[in-house]
Design a protein around this motif. Structure first.
Motif, PDB file in Angstrom:
ATOM      1  N   GLU A  31       6.727   9.710   0.422  1.00  0.00           N
ATOM      2  CA  GLU A  31       5.899   8.594  -0.024  1.00  0.00           C
ATOM      3  C   GLU A  31       6.522   7.288   0.436  1.00  0.00           C
ATOM      4  O   GLU A  31       7.717   7.060   0.261  1.00  0.00           O
ATOM      5  N   ARG A  69      -3.474   7.633   3.070  1.00  0.00           N
ATOM      6  CA  ARG A  69      -3.381   6.315   2.433  1.00  0.00           C
ATOM      7  C   ARG A  69      -3.835   6.483   0.985  1.00  0.00           C
ATOM      8  O   ARG A  69      -4.922   6.981   0.742  1.00  0.00           O
ATOM      9  N   LEU A  70      -3.003   6.060   0.032  1.00  0.00           N
ATOM     10  CA  LEU A  70      -3.283   6.307  -1.375  1.00  0.00           C
ATOM     11  C   LEU A  70      -3.994   5.141  -2.053  1.00  0.00           C
ATOM     12  O   LEU A  70      -4.564   5.311  -3.125  1.00  0.00           O
ATOM     13  N   ASP A  71      -3.954   3.954  -1.490  1.00  0.00           N
ATOM     14  CA  ASP A  71      -4.606   2.791  -2.120  1.00  0.00           C
ATOM     15  C   ASP A  71      -5.943   2.523  -1.498  1.00  0.00           C
ATOM     16  O   ASP A  71      -6.232   2.783  -0.388  1.00  0.00           O
ATOM     17  N   ASP A 122       0.148  -3.899   3.540  1.00  0.00           N
ATOM     18  CA  ASP A 122      -1.265  -3.585   3.763  1.00  0.00           C
ATOM     19  C   ASP A 122      -1.662  -3.689   5.230  1.00  0.00           C
ATOM     20  O   ASP A 122      -2.635  -3.077   5.656  1.00  0.00           O
ATOM     21  N   ASP A 129       5.974   2.949   0.645  1.00  0.00           N
ATOM     22  CA  ASP A 129       5.284   1.745   0.186  1.00  0.00           C
ATOM     23  C   ASP A 129       5.362   0.772   1.347  1.00  0.00           C
ATOM     24  O   ASP A 129       6.453   0.295   1.686  1.00  0.00           O
ATOM     25  N   ARG A 187       1.282   8.534   1.783  1.00  0.00           N
ATOM     26  CA  ARG A 187       1.960   9.825   1.632  1.00  0.00           C
ATOM     27  C   ARG A 187       1.866  10.557   2.971  1.00  0.00           C
ATOM     28  O   ARG A 187       0.795  10.641   3.566  1.00  0.00           O
ATOM     29  N   MET A 204       0.839  -1.169   0.000  1.00  0.00           N
ATOM     30  CA  MET A 204       0.000   0.000   0.000  1.00  0.00           C
ATOM     31  C   MET A 204       0.890   1.241   0.000  1.00  0.00           C
ATOM     32  O   MET A 204       1.924   1.277   0.647  1.00  0.00           O
ATOM     33  N   LYS A 205       0.466   2.231  -0.733  1.00  0.00           N
ATOM     34  CA  LYS A 205       1.201   3.501  -0.778  1.00  0.00           C
ATOM     35  C   LYS A 205       0.624   4.458   0.259  1.00  0.00           C
ATOM     36  O   LYS A 205      -0.587   4.559   0.423  1.00  0.00           O
TER      37      LYS A 205
END
Length: 77
Positions: free
Chosen positions: A43, A75-77, A48, A45, A4, A1-2
């Motif tokens: 950012e 959370r970007l995802d 999850d 990675d 930022r 999960m990405k």
């Protein structure tokens, strides 16, 4: 999960880089810019399963200087 992390100076903390950018924008003829604050985006990675508490601890211990900076986790995802 990405993820930022957006880090910015707290209100009232002097931002010399922001002042320099503001001055440069005025020098380039851009009118109407009243102030500039410069921050940074980090950012990551991560797995999850990484918890909000773990992300907060990362920010508190390393990614932000909480004495003079605020941060926001996205959370970007």
């Amino acid at each position: 999960m990405k993820v930022r992390v957006l880090v910015s100076l707290k209100p009232g903390v002097l931002d010399p880089q922001g002042r320099a950018v503001h001055h440069a924008l005025e020098g380039l003829g851009f009118a109407g810019v009243e102030s500039v604050r410069v921050g940074r985006a980090i950012e990551l990675d991560v797995a999850d399963t990484t918890s909000d508490a773990a992300l907060t601890e990362m920010c508190d211990r390393l990614l932000a200087n909480t004495v003079i900076e605020n941060y926001r986790i996205e959370r970007l995802d």
